[in-house]
Write a protein that holds these residues in place. Sequence first.
Motif, PDB file in Angstrom:
ATOM      1  N   ASP A 243       0.833  -1.208   0.000  1.00 58.46           N
ATOM      2  CA  ASP A 243       0.000   0.000   0.000  1.00 58.46           C
ATOM      3  C   ASP A 243       0.870   1.260   0.000  1.00 58.46           C
ATOM      4  N   CYS A 244       1.943   1.237   0.788  1.00 56.29           N
ATOM      5  CA  CYS A 244       2.831   2.408   0.865  1.00 56.29           C
ATOM      6  C   CYS A 244       3.458   2.722  -0.491  1.00 56.29           C
ATOM      7  N   LEU A 245       3.709   1.693  -1.294  1.00 56.71           N
ATOM      8  CA  LEU A 245       4.257   1.917  -2.637  1.00 56.71           C
ATOM      9  C   LEU A 245       3.328   2.817  -3.445  1.00 56.71           C
ATOM     10  N   CYS A 246       2.004   2.626  -3.278  1.00 52.95           N
ATOM     11  CA  CYS A 246       1.008   3.431  -4.010  1.00 52.95           C
ATOM     12  C   CYS A 246       1.127   4.912  -3.664  1.00 52.95           C
ATOM     13  N   ALA A 277       1.674  -8.625  -3.233  1.00 48.50           N
ATOM     14  CA  ALA A 277       0.494  -7.776  -3.027  1.00 48.50           C
ATOM     15  C   ALA A 277       0.545  -6.493  -3.857  1.00 48.50           C
ATOM     16  N   ALA A 278       1.689  -6.182  -4.451  1.00 46.62           N
ATOM     17  CA  ALA A 278       1.872  -4.861  -5.079  1.00 46.62           C
ATOM     18  C   ALA A 278       1.203  -4.756  -6.446  1.00 46.62           C
ATOM     19  N   LEU A 279       0.806  -3.542  -6.785  1.00 49.69           N
ATOM     20  CA  LEU A 279       0.344  -3.201  -8.127  1.00 49.69           C
ATOM     21  C   LEU A 279       1.490  -3.479  -9.112  1.00 49.69           C
ATOM     22  N   VAL A 281       2.939  -2.078 -11.612  1.00 50.03           N
ATOM     23  CA  VAL A 281       3.991  -1.090 -11.900  1.00 50.03           C
ATOM     24  C   VAL A 281       5.012  -0.952 -10.766  1.00 50.03           C
ATOM     25  N   TYR A 282       4.687  -1.480  -9.588  1.00 49.94           N
ATOM     26  CA  TYR A 282       5.614  -1.372  -8.445  1.00 49.94           C
ATOM     27  C   TYR A 282       6.374  -2.675  -8.164  1.00 49.94           C
TER      28      TYR A 282
END
Lengths: 309, 309
Positions: A243-246, A277-279, A281-282
């Motif tokens: 989530d923090c990556l977003c 768990a990441a999107l 692009v991350y």
Amino acid sequence: MHKLALGIDIGGTNTTFGVVNDRGDSVFEHTTSTRSHDTPEQLVDFIYQTLSKYTLLDQLCGIGIGVPNGNFYTGNMEYAPNVHWQGIVPFRSIFAEKFQTTVILTNDANAAAMGELQFGAAVGMQHFVLITIGTGIGSGIVENGRIVYGHNGMAGEYGHLCVVPNGRLCACGRRGCLEAYASCTGMVRSVQELDSQHKKTSVLSTIEHPNSKDIVEAYKHNDTFATEIIDFTVHMLGNALADCLCFSDPQAFILFGGYARADIPLTDMLLYHMNKAALKVYQNKADILISPLHDKNAAVLGAATLVFN
Amino acid sequence: MHKLALGIDIGGTNTTFGVVNDRGDSVFEHTTSTRSHDTPEQLVDFIYQTLSKYTLLDQLCGIGIGVPNGNFYTGNMEYAPNVHWQGIVPFRSIFAEKFQTTVILTNDANAAAMGELQFGAAVGMQHFVLITIGTGIGSGIVENGRIVYGHNGMAGEYGHLCVVPNGRLCACGRRGCLEAYASCTGMVRSVQELDSQHKKTSVLSTIEHPNSKDIVEAYKHNDTFATEIIDFTVHMLGNALADCLCFSDPQAFILFGGYARADIPLTDMLLYHMNKAALKVYQNKADILISPLHDKNAAVLGAATLVFN
């Protein structure tokens, strides 16, 4: 001749203060019980008298302070839950009046982030997030080489992301915060609150009040329930880092304190859960690093760094 | 004589481009169907020829482009799910080669944030977050008056915060993302996916494929199920904004597009849910504002603004 700054790490239990030069070398360091000082002014007096004894006062180019719930803009400590002085404590002005020098105050995780940027894992980085793991979870976000403070000076409370709607009650009074699961305290709560068929046969059931070190120790001895707790804790933290990556798309997360000091394959486990768990692009872009400043006093070092920057 | 810039908003359906002066006045604007151009180069040629006809080419001091999944650092559009050109499209270099001028590219929400900063609700603000509501949810984060890009140029994907672990499947392939609940598409999904005893008697059950405008219209006519859907949607978004406060502690959230244009008490409802869910230090501090640029083309304006800044 190197410049000298006073770095102060004020915590609920202890306050550590040290004189540090601009290469990050500690010239002097002392720890006092925070609670032994009835008022903030008494703590400030104590620090002043101590430095006075060692004739260090005249050499300081400034004072940097890291405190829980520290507000960079106001210079106040605001409603810190674990410190015995309640409400708003105007530490910056109290120190400035006593020492007659430049004083910079921020929250402890931001101070630690500055320490990493200057002397630790983040040297040369422009975008990273320092995560402190302890009783709670704190964070300091660095963007373009600068701490993100936000409009009110209180940005970067990753520990209070809601990760489980209506989940565990957090010390902040809300439910489901990351720190209720992934702090050391959260990990210990899992001994009671996590369902497992292996609970009864676990060595943890033989310890009256197991702490996070007991859990890590049991994990290292292949205790199945302790392994489940560590997996669960790391899974929760890894999902939250996704989530923090977003938000800030950092080059790295740097972990400091608590079970980040333990000799377990933490970064591999976290990378696995975060990237899963990441999107898209991350994925597989951000590093997860353990702070190399655990043996130095990163919070004091970071607080002093505020002055040099 | 005011400076002129070309602002381009490339979307999955339409591409709008306009020549804007540094006061935000539109000198020329044109819209073309994105899908009518087989290759990115054909779209760029079309824009070049159109401006050439109006003898505007020589007056441009630069080109600003907003695209979904636009990467400020690379100048590429990266894996935009709703655009018919798949993979990586190097729009910055294609435009620069054709127009022989400075080209700046970013994602569409960042471009809109720049428009708000220069000409809209964020004039004079240092810290705010622009939220676009449409098929998805986009965001542009401004800190110290500058867009937060992060290490890889992809910061600010608030729409993909996980708000319900293992929740609704999102267009990104993951589960429980904010945009699966609080975008216009998410709102429409709630017609099917939200349980309610009022579903059968709702006017929405008489419409074959109700869209978000139908839901808003039914809400305005006091349809109980439509009211439940709006409440649920706004509650999900308000809770997520409370999480966003933990990251960037902004002065305001500015909402653009979709149901932010509808004449409903959106900001009051959102403020209620956000402040109820927020950590104490953030409560009642951030504003929620509706963009005043809905009637201008904020994305084109914002893209052009990239050049002036």
